[in-house]
Design a protein around this motif. Structure first.
Motif, mmCIF file in Angstrom:
data_model
loop_
_atom_site.group_PDB
_atom_site.id
_atom_site.type_symbol
_atom_site.label_atom_id
_atom_site.label_comp_id
_atom_site.label_asym_id
_atom_site.label_seq_id
_atom_site.Cartn_x
_atom_site.Cartn_y
_atom_site.Cartn_z
ATOM 1 N N ILE A 54 1.218 -46.611 2.385
ATOM 2 C CA ILE A 54 2.010 -46.693 0.902
ATOM 3 C C ILE A 54 2.375 -47.649 0.655
ATOM 4 C CG2 ILE A 54 3.914 -45.587 -0.358
ATOM 5 C CD1 ILE A 54 3.630 -42.979 1.357
ATOM 6 N N ASN A 55 3.116 -48.593 1.511
ATOM 7 C CA ASN A 55 3.491 -49.946 0.904
ATOM 8 C C ASN A 55 2.282 -50.743 0.689
ATOM 9 O OD1 ASN A 55 6.098 -48.955 1.391
ATOM 10 N ND2 ASN A 55 6.237 -49.677 3.685
ATOM 11 N N THR A 56 1.184 -50.659 1.550
ATOM 12 C CA THR A 56 0.082 -51.476 1.131
ATOM 13 C C THR A 56 -0.380 -51.093 -0.165
ATOM 14 O OG1 THR A 56 -0.613 -51.716 3.458
ATOM 15 C CG2 THR A 56 -2.301 -52.352 2.011
ATOM 16 N N ALA A 57 -0.370 -49.827 -0.487
ATOM 17 C CA ALA A 57 -1.015 -49.391 -1.798
ATOM 18 C C ALA A 57 -0.470 -50.029 -3.020
ATOM 19 C CB ALA A 57 -1.055 -48.183 -1.791
ATOM 20 N N LYS A 58 1.025 -49.914 -2.849
ATOM 21 C CA LYS A 58 2.079 -50.565 -3.663
ATOM 22 C C LYS A 58 1.875 -51.927 -3.913
ATOM 23 C CE LYS A 58 5.303 -46.760 -3.516
ATOM 24 N NZ LYS A 58 6.539 -46.492 -3.084
ATOM 25 N N GLU A 59 1.578 -52.765 -2.874
ATOM 26 C CA GLU A 59 1.592 -54.296 -2.844
ATOM 27 C C GLU A 59 0.151 -54.607 -3.632
ATOM 28 O OE1 GLU A 59 1.781 -55.365 1.077
ATOM 29 O OE2 GLU A 59 3.659 -54.901 1.506
ATOM 30 N N MET A 60 -0.784 -53.460 -3.577
ATOM 31 C CA MET A 60 -2.078 -54.068 -4.136
ATOM 32 C C MET A 60 -2.153 -53.507 -5.682
ATOM 33 S SD MET A 60 -4.266 -53.016 -0.953
ATOM 34 C CE MET A 60 -5.660 -52.599 -1.820
ATOM 35 N N ASN A 61 -1.007 -52.953 -6.001
ATOM 36 C CA ASN A 61 -0.875 -52.306 -7.488
ATOM 37 C C ASN A 61 -1.767 -51.154 -7.604
ATOM 38 O OD1 ASN A 61 0.933 -54.190 -8.234
ATOM 39 N ND2 ASN A 61 -0.876 -55.495 -8.525
ATOM 40 N N ALA A 62 -2.199 -50.376 -6.508
ATOM 41 C CA ALA A 62 -2.535 -48.931 -6.584
ATOM 42 C C ALA A 62 -1.418 -48.143 -6.784
ATOM 43 C CB ALA A 62 -3.328 -48.697 -5.313
ATOM 44 N N ARG A 63 -1.619 -46.965 -7.394
ATOM 45 C CA ARG A 63 -0.782 -45.813 -7.478
ATOM 46 C C ARG A 63 -0.750 -44.958 -6.163
ATOM 47 N NH1 ARG A 63 -0.505 -41.177 -12.078
ATOM 48 N NH2 ARG A 63 1.766 -40.460 -11.305
ATOM 49 N N ALA A 64 0.359 -44.931 -5.654
ATOM 50 C CA ALA A 64 0.702 -43.934 -4.661
ATOM 51 C C ALA A 64 1.361 -42.746 -5.166
ATOM 52 C CB ALA A 64 1.748 -44.608 -3.544
ATOM 53 N N ILE A 65 0.602 -41.567 -4.837
ATOM 54 C CA ILE A 65 1.150 -40.340 -5.254
ATOM 55 C C ILE A 65 1.092 -39.301 -4.432
ATOM 56 C CG2 ILE A 65 -0.945 -39.835 -6.562
ATOM 57 C CD1 ILE A 65 0.703 -38.527 -8.720
ATOM 58 N N GLN A 66 2.248 -38.427 -4.172
ATOM 59 C CA GLN A 66 2.061 -37.163 -3.282
ATOM 60 C C GLN A 66 1.017 -36.370 -3.689
ATOM 61 O OE1 GLN A 66 3.391 -33.947 -2.938
ATOM 62 N NE2 GLN A 66 2.950 -33.829 -0.776
ATOM 63 N N LEU A 67 0.490 -35.731 -2.687
ATOM 64 C CA LEU A 67 -0.864 -34.563 -3.296
ATOM 65 C C LEU A 67 -0.514 -33.524 -4.056
ATOM 66 C CD1 LEU A 67 -3.557 -33.597 -2.651
ATOM 67 C CD2 LEU A 67 -2.694 -32.572 -0.680
ATOM 68 N N GLU A 68 0.785 -33.046 -4.146
ATOM 69 C CA GLU A 68 1.523 -31.988 -4.668
ATOM 70 C C GLU A 68 1.612 -32.467 -6.002
ATOM 71 O OE1 GLU A 68 1.139 -28.583 -4.030
ATOM 72 O OE2 GLU A 68 0.225 -29.434 -2.308
ATOM 73 N N ASP A 69 2.175 -33.582 -6.315
ATOM 74 C CA ASP A 69 2.545 -34.185 -7.610
ATOM 75 C C ASP A 69 1.276 -34.543 -8.292
ATOM 76 O OD1 ASP A 69 5.127 -34.199 -7.446
ATOM 77 O OD2 ASP A 69 5.197 -36.048 -6.243
ATOM 78 N N PHE A 70 0.232 -35.043 -7.574
ATOM 79 C CA PHE A 70 -1.112 -35.427 -8.105
ATOM 80 C C PHE A 70 -1.859 -33.955 -8.768
ATOM 81 C CE2 PHE A 70 -5.970 -35.854 -7.665
ATOM 82 C CZ PHE A 70 -6.093 -36.903 -8.457
ATOM 83 N N LYS A 71 -1.638 -32.989 -7.855
ATOM 84 C CA LYS A 71 -2.508 -31.561 -8.390
ATOM 85 C C LYS A 71 -1.626 -31.239 -9.662
ATOM 86 C CE LYS A 71 -3.533 -29.571 -3.803
ATOM 87 N NZ LYS A 71 -3.325 -28.533 -3.047
ATOM 88 N N LYS A 72 -0.392 -31.221 -9.862
ATOM 89 C CA LYS A 72 0.468 -30.817 -10.862
ATOM 90 C C LYS A 72 0.039 -31.597 -12.270
ATOM 91 C CE LYS A 72 4.323 -29.077 -8.475
ATOM 92 N NZ LYS A 72 5.817 -29.670 -8.001
ATOM 93 N N GLU A 73 -0.092 -33.218 -11.946
ATOM 94 C CA GLU A 73 -0.324 -34.048 -12.837
ATOM 95 C C GLU A 73 -1.479 -33.868 -13.610
ATOM 96 O OE1 GLU A 73 -0.058 -38.906 -13.867
ATOM 97 O OE2 GLU A 73 1.333 -37.979 -12.423
ATOM 98 N N PHE A 74 -2.468 -33.676 -12.622
ATOM 99 C CA PHE A 74 -3.941 -33.803 -13.222
ATOM 100 C C PHE A 74 -4.699 -32.196 -13.183
ATOM 101 C CE2 PHE A 74 -3.264 -38.056 -11.586
ATOM 102 C CZ PHE A 74 -3.527 -38.686 -12.758
ATOM 103 N N GLY A 75 -3.699 -31.084 -13.013
ATOM 104 C CA GLY A 75 -4.095 -29.885 -13.368
ATOM 105 C C GLY A 75 -5.127 -29.158 -12.364
ATOM 106 N N PHE A 76 -4.934 -29.667 -10.991
ATOM 107 C CA PHE A 76 -5.571 -28.989 -9.637
ATOM 108 C C PHE A 76 -4.944 -27.628 -9.409
ATOM 109 C CE2 PHE A 76 -7.318 -33.271 -9.712
ATOM 110 C CZ PHE A 76 -8.555 -33.114 -9.737
#
Length: 76
Positions: A54-76
């Protein structure tokens, strides 16, 4: 488009659920197992918001998102 929200399809890591992987790939996204400079999103299962990946993703400017939040946000 994913669900109601647009997402810039890029490289995802951390997604293992087949329905999510298939939908991302159908929208020209790529699911991979490792982070690299092209990764746009890291989807993680753990409720813990701090890990080396997660820390590496943030350093690389990639969005880190928890699976359940991803599902809610993108309608899965």
């Amino acid at each position: 488009r994913v669900g109601k929200n647009e997402v810039n399809m890029g490289l995802f890591t951390g997604c293992r659920e087949s329905v999510i992987v298939e939908r991302i790939e159908a929208l020209s996204g790529v699911v991979q197992s490792t982070l690299n400079k092209k990764t746009t999103h890291l989807v993680y299962k753990s409720k813990e918001k701090s890990s080396s990946k997660i820390n590496t993703a943030k350093e690389m400017n990639a969005r880190a998102i928890q699976l359940e939040d991803f599902k809610k946000e993108f309608g899965f």
